[in-house]
Write a protein that holds these residues in place. Structure first.
Motif, PDB file in Angstrom:
ATOM      1  N   PRO A  38       0.813  -1.229   0.000  1.00 43.60           N
ATOM      2  CA  PRO A  38       0.000   0.000   0.000  1.00 43.60           C
ATOM      3  C   PRO A  38       0.842   1.273   0.000  1.00 43.60           C
ATOM      4  CG  PRO A  38      -0.826  -1.564   1.631  1.00 43.60           C
ATOM      5  CD  PRO A  38       0.478  -2.109   1.134  1.00 43.60           C
ATOM      6  N   GLU A  39       2.047   1.199   0.560  1.00 43.42           N
ATOM      7  CA  GLU A  39       2.888   2.393   0.614  1.00 43.42           C
ATOM      8  C   GLU A  39       3.450   2.776  -0.756  1.00 43.42           C
ATOM      9  OE1 GLU A  39       5.747   1.574   3.746  1.00 43.42           O
ATOM     10  OE2 GLU A  39       4.447   2.635   5.168  1.00 43.42           O
ATOM     11  N   LEU A  40       3.298   1.898  -1.755  1.00 42.41           N
ATOM     12  CA  LEU A  40       3.739   2.218  -3.102  1.00 42.41           C
ATOM     13  C   LEU A  40       2.629   2.835  -3.953  1.00 42.41           C
ATOM     14  CD1 LEU A  40       6.096  -0.775  -3.973  1.00 42.41           C
ATOM     15  CD2 LEU A  40       6.707   1.556  -3.315  1.00 42.41           C
ATOM     16  N   LEU A  41       1.478   3.112  -3.346  1.00 38.05           N
ATOM     17  CA  LEU A  41       0.439   3.883  -4.022  1.00 38.05           C
ATOM     18  C   LEU A  41       0.931   5.313  -4.209  1.00 38.05           C
ATOM     19  CD1 LEU A  41      -3.048   3.259  -2.348  1.00 38.05           C
ATOM     20  CD2 LEU A  41      -2.465   2.847  -4.719  1.00 38.05           C
ATOM     21  N   THR A  42       0.544   5.951  -5.304  1.00 41.02           N
ATOM     22  CA  THR A  42       0.831   7.370  -5.443  1.00 41.02           C
ATOM     23  C   THR A  42      -0.201   8.173  -4.642  1.00 41.02           C
ATOM     24  OG1 THR A  42      -0.581   7.648  -7.391  1.00 41.02           O
ATOM     25  CG2 THR A  42       1.730   7.015  -7.777  1.00 41.02           C
ATOM     26  N   LEU A  43       0.147   9.409  -4.301  1.00 40.64           N
ATOM     27  CA  LEU A  43      -0.802  10.274  -3.593  1.00 40.64           C
ATOM     28  C   LEU A  43      -2.046  10.518  -4.447  1.00 40.64           C
ATOM     29  CD1 LEU A  43       1.633  12.898  -2.030  1.00 40.64           C
ATOM     30  CD2 LEU A  43       0.406  11.078  -0.837  1.00 40.64           C
ATOM     31  N   LYS A  44      -1.851  10.639  -5.756  1.00 43.68           N
ATOM     32  CA  LYS A  44      -2.980  10.878  -6.656  1.00 43.68           C
ATOM     33  C   LYS A  44      -3.920   9.676  -6.677  1.00 43.68           C
ATOM     34  CE  LYS A  44      -3.963  13.144 -11.014  1.00 43.68           C
ATOM     35  NZ  LYS A  44      -3.368  13.882 -12.148  1.00 43.68           N
ATOM     36  N   ALA A  45      -3.342   8.475  -6.654  1.00 44.60           N
ATOM     37  CA  ALA A  45      -4.171   7.264  -6.615  1.00 44.60           C
ATOM     38  C   ALA A  45      -4.982   7.210  -5.326  1.00 44.60           C
ATOM     39  CB  ALA A  45      -3.286   6.021  -6.742  1.00 44.60           C
ATOM     40  N   LEU A  46      -4.366   7.572  -4.215  1.00 43.07           N
ATOM     41  CA  LEU A  46      -5.058   7.563  -2.926  1.00 43.07           C
ATOM     42  C   LEU A  46      -6.231   8.537  -2.938  1.00 43.07           C
ATOM     43  CD1 LEU A  46      -5.278   6.703   0.035  1.00 43.07           C
ATOM     44  CD2 LEU A  46      -3.604   8.492   0.590  1.00 43.07           C
ATOM     45  N   LYS A  47      -6.001   9.743  -3.471  1.00 39.74           N
ATOM     46  CA  LYS A  47      -7.071  10.750  -3.515  1.00 39.74           C
ATOM     47  C   LYS A  47      -8.218  10.282  -4.407  1.00 39.74           C
ATOM     48  CE  LYS A  47      -4.058  14.724  -2.644  1.00 39.74           C
ATOM     49  NZ  LYS A  47      -3.413  15.917  -3.267  1.00 39.74           N
ATOM     50  N   ALA A  48      -7.905   9.681  -5.538  1.00 39.14           N
ATOM     51  CA  ALA A  48      -8.951   9.184  -6.436  1.00 39.14           C
ATOM     52  C   ALA A  48      -9.760   8.079  -5.761  1.00 39.14           C
ATOM     53  CB  ALA A  48      -8.324   8.670  -7.730  1.00 39.14           C
ATOM     54  N   LEU A  49      -9.071   7.215  -5.052  1.00 39.82           N
ATOM     55  CA  LEU A  49      -9.733   6.106  -4.368  1.00 39.82           C
ATOM     56  C   LEU A  49     -10.661   6.616  -3.266  1.00 39.82           C
ATOM     57  CD1 LEU A  49      -9.834   3.040  -4.365  1.00 39.82           C
ATOM     58  CD2 LEU A  49      -7.815   3.022  -2.886  1.00 39.82           C
ATOM     59  N   GLN A  50     -10.210   7.619  -2.531  1.00 38.43           N
ATOM     60  CA  GLN A  50     -11.020   8.169  -1.444  1.00 38.43           C
ATOM     61  C   GLN A  50     -12.257   8.900  -1.953  1.00 38.43           C
ATOM     62  OE1 GLN A  50      -7.902  10.427   0.483  1.00 38.43           O
ATOM     63  NE2 GLN A  50      -7.472   8.811   1.965  1.00 38.43           N
ATOM     64  N   GLU A  64      -5.733  -4.321   1.885  1.00 33.49           N
ATOM     65  CA  GLU A  64      -5.204  -3.114   2.546  1.00 33.49           C
ATOM     66  C   GLU A  64      -5.413  -1.886   1.674  1.00 33.49           C
ATOM     67  OE1 GLU A  64      -2.118  -6.335   3.734  1.00 33.49           O
ATOM     68  OE2 GLU A  64      -3.614  -6.025   2.179  1.00 33.49           O
ATOM     69  N   ILE A  65      -5.285  -2.060   0.359  1.00 35.87           N
ATOM     70  CA  ILE A  65      -5.497  -0.933  -0.553  1.00 35.87           C
ATOM     71  C   ILE A  65      -6.988  -0.655  -0.727  1.00 35.87           C
ATOM     72  CG2 ILE A  65      -5.266  -0.210  -2.968  1.00 35.87           C
ATOM     73  CD1 ILE A  65      -2.488  -1.516  -2.941  1.00 35.87           C
ATOM     74  N   LEU A  66      -7.794  -1.693  -0.855  1.00 38.89           N
ATOM     75  CA  LEU A  66      -9.239  -1.498  -0.999  1.00 38.89           C
ATOM     76  C   LEU A  66      -9.825  -0.793   0.222  1.00 38.89           C
ATOM     77  CD1 LEU A  66     -10.307  -4.908  -2.559  1.00 38.89           C
ATOM     78  CD2 LEU A  66     -10.384  -2.664  -3.663  1.00 38.89           C
ATOM     79  N   ASP A  67      -9.263  -1.059   1.388  1.00 38.47           N
ATOM     80  CA  ASP A  67      -9.769  -0.444   2.623  1.00 38.47           C
ATOM     81  C   ASP A  67      -9.497   1.051   2.695  1.00 38.47           C
ATOM     82  OD1 ASP A  67     -10.815  -2.816   3.499  1.00 38.47           O
ATOM     83  OD2 ASP A  67      -9.136  -3.326   4.801  1.00 38.47           O
ATOM     84  N   LEU A  68      -8.682   1.567   1.778  1.00 41.12           N
ATOM     85  CA  LEU A  68      -8.424   3.005   1.741  1.00 41.12           C
ATOM     86  C   LEU A  68      -9.556   3.769   1.055  1.00 41.12           C
ATOM     87  CD1 LEU A  68      -4.632   2.888   0.775  1.00 41.12           C
ATOM     88  CD2 LEU A  68      -5.593   3.443   3.018  1.00 41.12           C
ATOM     89  N   ALA A  69     -10.437   3.045   0.376  1.00 39.49           N
ATOM     90  CA  ALA A  69     -11.598   3.676  -0.258  1.00 39.49           C
ATOM     91  C   ALA A  69     -12.611   4.068   0.814  1.00 39.49           C
ATOM     92  CB  ALA A  69     -12.236   2.720  -1.260  1.00 39.49           C
ATOM     93  N   SER A  70     -13.519   4.962   0.449  1.00 39.98           N
ATOM     94  CA  SER A  70     -14.577   5.363   1.379  1.00 39.98           C
ATOM     95  C   SER A  70     -15.406   4.149   1.784  1.00 39.98           C
ATOM     96  CB  SER A  70     -15.481   6.396   0.693  1.00 39.98           C
ATOM     97  OG  SER A  70     -16.688   6.566   1.420  1.00 39.98           O
TER      98      SER A  70
END
Length: 278
Positions: A38-50, A64-70
């Motif tokens: 999950p730490e290799l996600l870009t900040l832009k990817a995180l914002k889009a996911l949220q 772990e990455i899916l759980d970063l979504a709303s």
């Protein structure tokens, strides 16, 4: 008075027949989830996911990455499963378009990078053809994570002046149709995605085209994840080494792989191979 009402409605937004506001079309984001960490996600990817209202994701995307979504986002897995219907690429394309036409913000979350053997180009074309905005967020592709973890540079001034990414999967099954003569030239790195099951014919083709059997090679399973395993070998030993792993894995062939550090699973894998030979 009537004209004034019409103008005030226009200022408030579009008005559909029946007096209800027309729903605006949503957008599709093709987002690279990276190789697994999950730490290799870009900040832009995180914002889009949220910001996503719908997340359409591959099977290789970690929880772990899916759980970063709303928590309110609808999650839809389009992973290939033996026990249930597998979505075709056309069905996935139609799904993305339909959700966006309903006014939703859709994230198509793909392992690695959307445009690196991920069919992102096909999805981009389908969404654009439907007149819907499509945004692309690049991701760290598995080859970069595999090389980084092993300390094996994909390019190196003294040993690898070029790197080529290829897929080990043919469009209709069987052996991939690649330019073997070009791939067999020395002083370059060849990275094979999805090539574990085809390791034997790929190695044979490269050697038949002139690549030395002594060329260093590296197999990386589950790159960047907690269960990552790395196995150092040579082009001549690639097929046997690949038989000990289940994938998903990358095959990396090239002189610069001499710098690779084997993973914790190296000894265990070699023991498995010895037992298989006995």
């Amino acid at each position: 008075m009537g004209h004034h009402d019409d103008r005030s409605k226009a200022r408030r937004g579009l008005v559909a027949l029946g007096g209800t506001p027309a729903r605006q079309t949503g957008a599709v984001w093709l987002v690279g989830a990276g190789p697994g960490d999950p730490e290799l996600l870009t900040l832009k990817a995180l914002k889009a996911l949220q910001a996503a209202e719908v997340v359409v994701h591959d099977g290789l995307v970690s929880d772990e990455i899916l759980d970063l979504a709303s928590a309110n986002a609808r999650r839809i897995s389009v992973a290939k499963r033996k026990s249930r219907h597998s979505y075709s690429q056309d069905e996935i394309n139609r799904m993305l378009v339909a959700f966006a036409q309903d006014g939703l913000n859709v994230v198509r979350l793909k392992g690695g990078d959307p445009f690196m053997f991920g069919r992102g180009g096909e999805e981009l074309e389908a969404v654009r053809a439907a007149g819907i905005a499509c945004h692309v967020v690049p991701g760290v592709t598995a080859a970069l994570a595999a090389g980084a973890a092993a300390g094996a540079p994909l390019t190196h001034r003294g040993a690898a002046q070029a790197v080529t990414f290829v897929t080990g999967h043919a469009a209709k099954g069987g052996e991939p149709d690649l330019d073997w003569d070009a791939l067999a030239r020395p002083n370059q790195t060849v990275v094979v995605y999805m090539g574990l099951s085809m390791a034997a014919p790929i190695a044979a083709r490269l050697m038949a085209a002139g690549r030395a059997g002594t060329t260093p090679a590296l197999i990386v399973e589950n790159a960047s994840r907690a269960d990552e395993r790395r196995l150092k070998t040579t082009l001549a030993g690639l097929a046997e080494a690949a038989s000990a792993l289940k994938g998903p894995a990358l095959l990396i062939v090239g002189e610069a792989m001499a710098l690779a550090q084997a993973g914790d699973g190296q000894a265990a894998i070699e023991n498995l191979l010895k037992e298989a030979r006995a």
